[in-house]
Design a protein around this motif. Structure first.
Motif, PDB file in Angstrom:
ATOM      1  N   LEU A 163      -3.444  19.687  10.963  1.00  0.00           N
ATOM      2  CA  LEU A 163      -3.102  18.399  10.349  1.00  0.00           C
ATOM      3  C   LEU A 163      -4.284  17.823   9.582  1.00  0.00           C
ATOM      4  CD1 LEU A 163      -1.073  16.770  13.271  1.00  0.00           C
ATOM      5  CD2 LEU A 163      -0.176  17.778  11.162  1.00  0.00           C
ATOM      6  N   LEU A 164      -5.467  17.958  10.128  1.00  0.00           N
ATOM      7  CA  LEU A 164      -6.657  17.445   9.454  1.00  0.00           C
ATOM      8  C   LEU A 164      -6.929  18.207   8.163  1.00  0.00           C
ATOM      9  CD1 LEU A 164      -9.054  15.517   9.547  1.00  0.00           C
ATOM     10  CD2 LEU A 164     -10.281  17.218  10.905  1.00  0.00           C
TER      11      LEU A 164
ATOM     12  N   PHE B  33     -10.702   9.658  10.813  1.00  0.00           N
ATOM     13  CA  PHE B  33     -10.267   8.291  11.108  1.00  0.00           C
ATOM     14  C   PHE B  33     -11.074   7.240  10.349  1.00  0.00           C
ATOM     15  CE2 PHE B  33      -8.866  10.677  14.844  1.00  0.00           C
ATOM     16  CZ  PHE B  33      -7.548  10.273  14.926  1.00  0.00           C
ATOM     17  N   GLY B  34     -12.279   7.595   9.914  1.00  0.00           N
ATOM     18  CA  GLY B  34     -13.108   6.596   9.246  1.00  0.00           C
ATOM     19  C   GLY B  34     -13.120   6.692   7.738  1.00  0.00           C
TER      20      GLY B  34
ATOM     21  N   VAL C 292      -2.769  13.726  18.851  1.00  0.00           N
ATOM     22  CA  VAL C 292      -3.244  15.105  19.017  1.00  0.00           C
ATOM     23  C   VAL C 292      -4.697  15.135  19.469  1.00  0.00           C
ATOM     24  CG1 VAL C 292      -3.684  17.270  17.821  1.00  0.00           C
ATOM     25  CG2 VAL C 292      -1.576  16.015  17.372  1.00  0.00           C
ATOM     26  N   PHE C 293      -5.544  14.294  18.888  1.00  0.00           N
ATOM     27  CA  PHE C 293      -6.956  14.277  19.264  1.00  0.00           C
ATOM     28  C   PHE C 293      -7.136  13.792  20.701  1.00  0.00           C
ATOM     29  CE2 PHE C 293      -7.935  15.316  15.040  1.00  0.00           C
ATOM     30  CZ  PHE C 293      -9.302  15.545  14.931  1.00  0.00           C
ATOM     31  N   ILE C 294      -6.316  12.840  21.142  1.00  0.00           N
ATOM     32  CA  ILE C 294      -6.430  12.342  22.528  1.00  0.00           C
ATOM     33  C   ILE C 294      -5.976  13.413  23.516  1.00  0.00           C
ATOM     34  CG2 ILE C 294      -5.488  10.669  24.157  1.00  0.00           C
ATOM     35  CD1 ILE C 294      -5.497   8.630  21.893  1.00  0.00           C
TER      36      ILE C 294
ATOM     37  N   ALA D  39      -0.261   8.807   9.814  1.00  0.00           N
ATOM     38  CA  ALA D  39      -1.431   9.666  10.028  1.00  0.00           C
ATOM     39  C   ALA D  39      -2.248   9.195  11.220  1.00  0.00           C
ATOM     40  CB  ALA D  39      -2.291   9.693   8.772  1.00  0.00           C
ATOM     41  N   TYR D  40      -2.405   7.881  11.364  1.00  0.00           N
ATOM     42  CA  TYR D  40      -3.145   7.359  12.516  1.00  0.00           C
ATOM     43  C   TYR D  40      -2.453   7.723  13.823  1.00  0.00           C
ATOM     44  CZ  TYR D  40      -7.002   4.591  10.674  1.00  0.00           C
ATOM     45  OH  TYR D  40      -8.201   4.196  10.109  1.00  0.00           O
ATOM     46  N   ALA D  41      -1.132   7.572  13.883  1.00  0.00           N
ATOM     47  CA  ALA D  41      -0.406   7.836  15.126  1.00  0.00           C
ATOM     48  C   ALA D  41      -0.399   9.329  15.462  1.00  0.00           C
ATOM     49  CB  ALA D  41       1.023   7.315  15.003  1.00  0.00           C
TER      50      ALA D  41
END
Length: 399
Positions: free
Chosen positions: A181-182, A55-56, A77-79, A70-72
């Motif tokens: 995804l990452l 994210f950074g 998924v991470f949440i 990508a942000y959404a």
């Protein structure tokens, strides 16, 4: 070979251990109970590192059409993984009777496998002192009975049972999807930075910098300048770490899908493997103890070939009668073979290959005539030729 190395798991202890011989320790409530596990700390560090760099660093470098997607996607998924992971760690997987009776502030006897390998008998736990269900196991790490025990997860630092298994499985699936995804995102950034770095410099802050040797991290909130080599190094480390996580999570998910297909738990799978190994070792022990030939059979065996038993003195010393009998039979067989080769089938006294001579037959005839007189009505039995070719009558034997 030790034939009793692995033993079948039994539901009751062989000997009852007194409480004076037991160590005492407080049972663990959940995965947050102290002390934390090393694997648990490593898992949270990897999660924080991958979330920070994705994210950074890497998502802000994407072109603007893919920036928000990508942000959404990764954010969702991470949440989901974060909440399912926390829920699986927080839920107490102990049996209902244990949760109702046991006071977690007071210590319980510690389950020591070296002193007491089995603690449950007739669905009663001797350490928790409660009645438990049929699929309950006392965990030595958590020191409590777990309902529908599957395994003790070192990454969650707690047991996985019936109450938190689906939370564990949801956390596993979400972690696998997020890492996949990452991995795709980091691989795209790494390849494009080598082939055409202009595609990754769509942010307004990067457009103001001259050339492609200077890059900004943690856009747009806290931009930090770095070199192109520094960005490639961070990207390569993240790529290798995500690859390792992807392989481990794929292996774990495939294993649990296999357990779903078999309809068994992890603990039952481990027990079946141990029992199978124990049966194999017992079979090997039986085969190793089985003799190839007993000494008695070796003494009674007769062999005409001198090369197989070159030392005949052992046979003479053990059983001289057997040795003489075997020697006579061997000599008779050898003389019979020679006569067959020469086609000498004579019935006179000069034929030495016959097993029974004509004089023996005549003596047998005379003895039978004394026992069975001619007036008694019993006829003298016919005599078979020693070679088995014809039946000899008394008149023929006198010729």
């Amino acid at each position: 070979m030790n034939c009793t190395k692995w033993r079948f798991r039994r539901p009751a202890p062989e000997t009852v251990i007194s409480k004076d011989e037991l160590a005492f320790r407080r049972p663990r409530v959940n995965g947050w109970s102290c002390p934390p596990g090393a694997s648990q700390l490593v898992g949270w560090l990897v999660y924080g590192f991958l979330a920070t760099i994705s994210f950074g660093i890497h998502i802000p470098l994407l072109p603007r059409p893919w920036y928000h997607v990508a942000y959404a996607t990764l954010g969702t998924v991470f949440i989901v993984h974060f909440f399912t992971h926390v829920a699986a760690v927080t839920v107490d997987p102990a049996d209902a009777s244990v949760r109702a009776k046991v006071n977690y502030s007071s210590p319980l006897p510690l389950f020591d496998r070296s002193k007491q390998p089995h603690v449950i008998k007739d669905q009663h736990c001797f350490l928790c002192d409660v009645q438990v269900g049929p699929r309950v196991k006392h965990c030595s790490s958590c020191n409590k009975c777990v309902e529908d025990f599957d395994h003790h997860c070192k990454w969650l630092n707690t047991c996985v049972g019936g109450r938190n298994y689906w939370l564990f499985f949801s956390a596993l699936v979400s972690a696998l999807v997020g890492v996949l995804l990452l991995f795709t995102l980091i691989l795209f950034v790494f390849v494009q930075h080598i082939r055409d770095p202009h595609i990754l410099r769509t942010a307004p802050q990067l457009g103001a910098l001259p050339g492609n040797s200077t890059w900004l991290l943690f856009l747009p909130l806290a931009p930090i300048e770095t070199s192109s080599a520094g960005l490639l190094t961070i990207t390569f480390i993240a790529l290798m770490l995500s690859t390792i996580c992807l392989m481990l999570l794929c292996h774990l998910l495939c294993f649990h899908l296999f357990l779903f297909y078999k309809g068994i738990s992890t603990f039952e799978y481990v027990k079946l493997k141990k029992q199978e190994k124990s049966r194999k070792q017992e079979l090997e022990c039986r085969n190793s103890k089985r003799p190839s030939k007993t000494p008695q059979n070796q003494e009674n065996s007769i062999d005409c070939e001198p090369t197989k038993y070159p030392s005949s003195s052992n046979l003479v010393s053990k059983n001289p009668l057997t040795f003489r009998l075997s020697e006579t039979l061997c000599s008779e067989m050898e003389s019979f073979k020679k006569s067959v080769d020469n086609d000498k089938f004579r019935y006179g006294t000069e034929n030495k290959t016959r097993g029974i001579s004509m004089s023996v037959i005549q003596n047998w005839k005379a003895s039978n005539e004394e026992d069975y007189p001619s007036g008694s009505g019993n006829s003298l039995p016919e005599t078979q030729d020693p070679l088995g070719s014809s039946i000899m009558s008394p008149n023929r034997s006198s010729q």
